[in-house]
Design a protein around this motif. Structure first.
Motif, PDB file in Angstrom:
ATOM      1  N   UNK A  42      47.708-129.877 -30.398  1.00 51.12           N
ATOM      2  CA  UNK A  42      46.732-130.426 -31.430  1.00 51.12           C
ATOM      3  C   UNK A  42      46.571-131.848 -31.098  1.00 51.12           C
ATOM      4  N   UNK A  43      45.522-132.251 -31.359  1.00 49.65           N
ATOM      5  CA  UNK A  43      44.977-133.745 -31.106  1.00 49.65           C
ATOM      6  C   UNK A  43      44.781-134.517 -32.475  1.00 49.65           C
ATOM      7  N   UNK A  44      45.110-135.778 -32.058  1.00 46.48           N
ATOM      8  CA  UNK A  44      44.947-136.878 -33.230  1.00 46.48           C
ATOM      9  C   UNK A  44      43.577-137.244 -33.135  1.00 46.48           C
ATOM     10  N   UNK A  45      42.727-137.400 -34.188  1.00 44.98           N
ATOM     11  CA  UNK A  45      41.523-138.181 -34.294  1.00 44.98           C
ATOM     12  C   UNK A  45      41.784-139.759 -34.732  1.00 44.98           C
ATOM     13  N   UNK A  46      41.770-140.560 -34.222  1.00 40.26           N
ATOM     14  CA  UNK A  46      42.464-141.969 -34.573  1.00 40.26           C
ATOM     15  C   UNK A  46      41.018-142.643 -35.134  1.00 40.26           C
ATOM     16  N   UNK A  47      41.196-143.063 -36.361  1.00 42.89           N
ATOM     17  CA  UNK A  47      39.972-143.538 -37.083  1.00 42.89           C
ATOM     18  C   UNK A  47      40.265-145.133 -37.635  1.00 42.89           C
ATOM     19  N   UNK A  48      40.196-146.100 -36.900  1.00 39.68           N
ATOM     20  CA  UNK A  48      40.831-147.400 -37.147  1.00 39.68           C
ATOM     21  C   UNK A  48      40.162-148.247 -38.244  1.00 39.68           C
ATOM     22  N   UNK A  49      38.574-148.001 -38.317  1.00 46.02           N
ATOM     23  CA  UNK A  49      38.027-148.681 -39.535  1.00 46.02           C
ATOM     24  C   UNK A  49      38.236-147.900 -40.750  1.00 46.02           C
ATOM     25  N   UNK A  50      38.248-146.999 -40.750  1.00 45.39           N
ATOM     26  CA  UNK A  50      38.733-145.919 -41.930  1.00 45.39           C
ATOM     27  C   UNK A  50      40.104-146.409 -42.513  1.00 45.39           C
ATOM     28  N   UNK A  51      41.178-146.299 -41.541  1.00 42.06           N
ATOM     29  CA  UNK A  51      42.610-146.559 -41.793  1.00 42.06           C
ATOM     30  C   UNK A  51      42.676-147.973 -42.530  1.00 42.06           C
ATOM     31  N   UNK A  52      41.844-148.753 -42.197  1.00 42.90           N
ATOM     32  CA  UNK A  52      41.900-150.221 -42.877  1.00 42.90           C
ATOM     33  C   UNK A  52      41.915-150.241 -44.259  1.00 42.90           C
ATOM     34  N   UNK A  53      40.992-149.183 -44.692  1.00 44.42           N
ATOM     35  CA  UNK A  53      40.585-149.010 -46.122  1.00 44.42           C
ATOM     36  C   UNK A  53      41.452-148.126 -46.866  1.00 44.42           C
ATOM     37  N   UNK A  54      41.858-147.191 -46.292  1.00 43.85           N
ATOM     38  CA  UNK A  54      42.400-145.933 -46.981  1.00 43.85           C
ATOM     39  C   UNK A  54      43.717-145.418 -46.420  1.00 43.85           C
ATOM     40  N   UNK A  55      44.379-145.923 -45.497  1.00 40.62           N
ATOM     41  CA  UNK A  55      45.539-145.181 -44.683  1.00 40.62           C
ATOM     42  C   UNK A  55      46.832-145.875 -45.088  1.00 40.62           C
ATOM     43  N   UNK A  56      46.722-146.891 -45.815  1.00 39.40           N
ATOM     44  CA  UNK A  56      47.836-147.843 -46.214  1.00 39.40           C
ATOM     45  C   UNK A  56      48.823-148.419 -45.157  1.00 39.40           C
TER      46      UNK A  56
END
Ligand code: GUN
Ligand code: FE
Length: 454
Positions: free
Chosen positions: A295-309
């Motif tokens: 299984x792979x990780x899709x890293x979403x760095x911009x989104x994470x700044x808003x929603x991933x805490x």
């Protein structure tokens, strides 16, 4: 010597490995009729002059101009195509509120096919213009509009992997936007898989169906189980959101007494062709399970700044051997550009390493060895995405597809600050990574076909 469909001549940058950038200076790239790179020839090789004599001046010979460079097309491992309609808005509220007050209402509008067509035509064209040659899409719960998205990718020449989203849990979804019931969700998913598989048979660059439980909260146990069975039956790709935010992560622990990774695995949803978005709160056992299952990780760095805490410890998961690619997560992330996400991935990792609270002493502020380099972020946006999807994409190398972007550093409206004729190519590469804008992307090719030019 083969009869090539296209020959390109110029300098290309491609990832040999996560840390190592390969620079192919003034090479020839020989493309066959299937849109594959059949041969790459260096200036010192005997064939170089022979091929030049044969092809130079012909219509299918493409000489890059001074200041132009080839990069692999980007692989965006996480895009919500319908959310393009709200990109840039509503980023000041937490994930749960954002989903319920903005995102579910906008996605519900995709029951209207003509609205879906307008947005989907735009998002596919926009991503292509931003250099994204392959995209892994969430559509909506609507089967017809989801098939339409695959058709639009096929028509516009993008390699699209598309999922009809499943949301069959009435407790966590609004009545105006959910599957009618679990059975309907599974029947629609199966019909969707069959329709997109059939479509894909006649599409040069490929389009693929993706089994897509939105995330565990949106789905029932029976729904998740059924989706795992469909993925196995048709050997499809699988995508979802995994351990993204404090709220989503805790919800799954409360419901199943385990983390997302092990819960998804119980339903057969972690497989070689699985790509999970975010994954910020994976623990080491979860990451090991990702490695074991492919299984792979899709890293979403911009989104994470808003929603991933949080900032994901990406370097740690990568060192453990997890496959990783980058995702824009439109519209949790506002930008359709993986250049922007490369930049944010590097910056977020630096902030994780140093830490962000100046009230703490330096040695307590951050997480050691958390940084990633710009070469690594480029790798994730290209070759890492290709490996995550098990497709021969993301590298400019023999036996890979001709999926490229031609970057022009001398465009008058977006000229890059290159003043020295002998500037090292590695510095030019870094300037492109940090400063390139959509204007600099002169051409985009997918599977040997030109799909965008400006
Ligand atoms: N979790 C469930 N749905 C979504 C979504 O649309 N975006 C993000 N970022 N997280 C989600
Ligand atoms: Fe998402």
């Amino acid at each position: 010597m083969s009869n090539y469909t296209h020959i390109f001549r110029g300098t290309a940058f491609s990832s040999n490995s996560p840390k190592e950038l390969q620079i192919l200076e003034n090479h020839l790239y020989c493309i066959n009729e299937d849109g594959m790179i059949e041969k790459i020839v260096a200036p010192a090789e005997d064939d170089y002059d022979i091929l030049l004599n044969m092809y130079e001046g012909k219509d299918n010979f493409h000489q890059l101009a001074e200041g132009q460079y080839l990069l692999p097309g980007f692989v965006d491992l996480h895009v919500h195509a319908p959310q393009w309609a709200q990109s840039g808005t509503a980023l000041d509220i937490p994930l749960f509120d954002w989903l319920n007050t903005y995102t579910f209402p906008i996605e519900s509008k995709f029951s209207n096919i003509s609205f879906a067509k307008r947005v989907y035509e735009d998002v596919v064209s926009t991503l292509l213009a931003n250099g994204t040659t392959t995209a892994l899409y969430f559509a909506t719960v609507h089967k017809e509009a989801s098939i339409l998205l695959a058709e639009i990718c096929a028509k516009k020449g993008q390699r699209g992997l598309v999922g009809k989203v499943v949301m069959d849990n009435p407790e966590q979804t609004p009545s105006y936007y959910r599957d009618n019931d679990t059975r309907a969700a599974l029947v629609d998913t199966e019909e969707f898989i069959l329709a997109v598989k059939e479509l894909g048979e006649s599409v040069k660059q490929g389009v693929y169906p993706v089994v897509t439980p939105r995330f565990i909260p949106s789905c029932t146990t029976e729904g998740l189980q059924g989706l795992g069975e469909l993925a196995a039956k048709y050997d499809t790709y699988i995508q979802s959101h995994c351990s993204e935010s404090d709220w989503a992560h805790q919800y799954v622990q409360e419901r199943y007494g385990k983390n997302d990774a092990f819960a998804l695995h119980d339903f057969g949803l972690l497989r070689e062709k699985s790509v999970m978005a975010h994954c910020n709160f994976l623990d080491d056992a979860d990451a090991d399970l990702f490695v074991q299952t492919g299984t792979a990780i899709s890293h979403c760095p911009i989104s994470n700044a808003y929603f991933a805490n949080s900032v994901i410890p990406l370097a740690h998961f990568h060192a453990k051997g997890v496959d990783i690619g980058l995702g824009s997560d439109i519209s949790g992330g506002f930008s359709p550009s993986l250049f922007d996400n490369i930049r944010q991935a590097v910056m977020s990792s630096r902030m994780l390493e140093d830490g962000v609270n100046p009230a703490l002493p330096a040695n307590e502020r951050g997480v050691r060895d958390a940084r990633i380099t710009v070469n690594e972020a480029f790798y994730f946006a290209t070759a890492g995405g290709g490996e995550s999807l098990s497709l021969p994409i993301g590298c400019i190398a023999e036996n890979y597809t001709w999926d490229v972007q031609v970057i022009d550093t001398k465009i008058p409206s977006a000229r890059l600050p290159i003043y020295d004729e002998n500037e090292p190519l590695h510095d030019i590469f870094q300037k492109m990574m940090y400063l390139a804008r959509p204007e600099n992307i002169r051409e985009v090719w997918v599977q040997g076909e030109k799909v965008h030019s400006r």
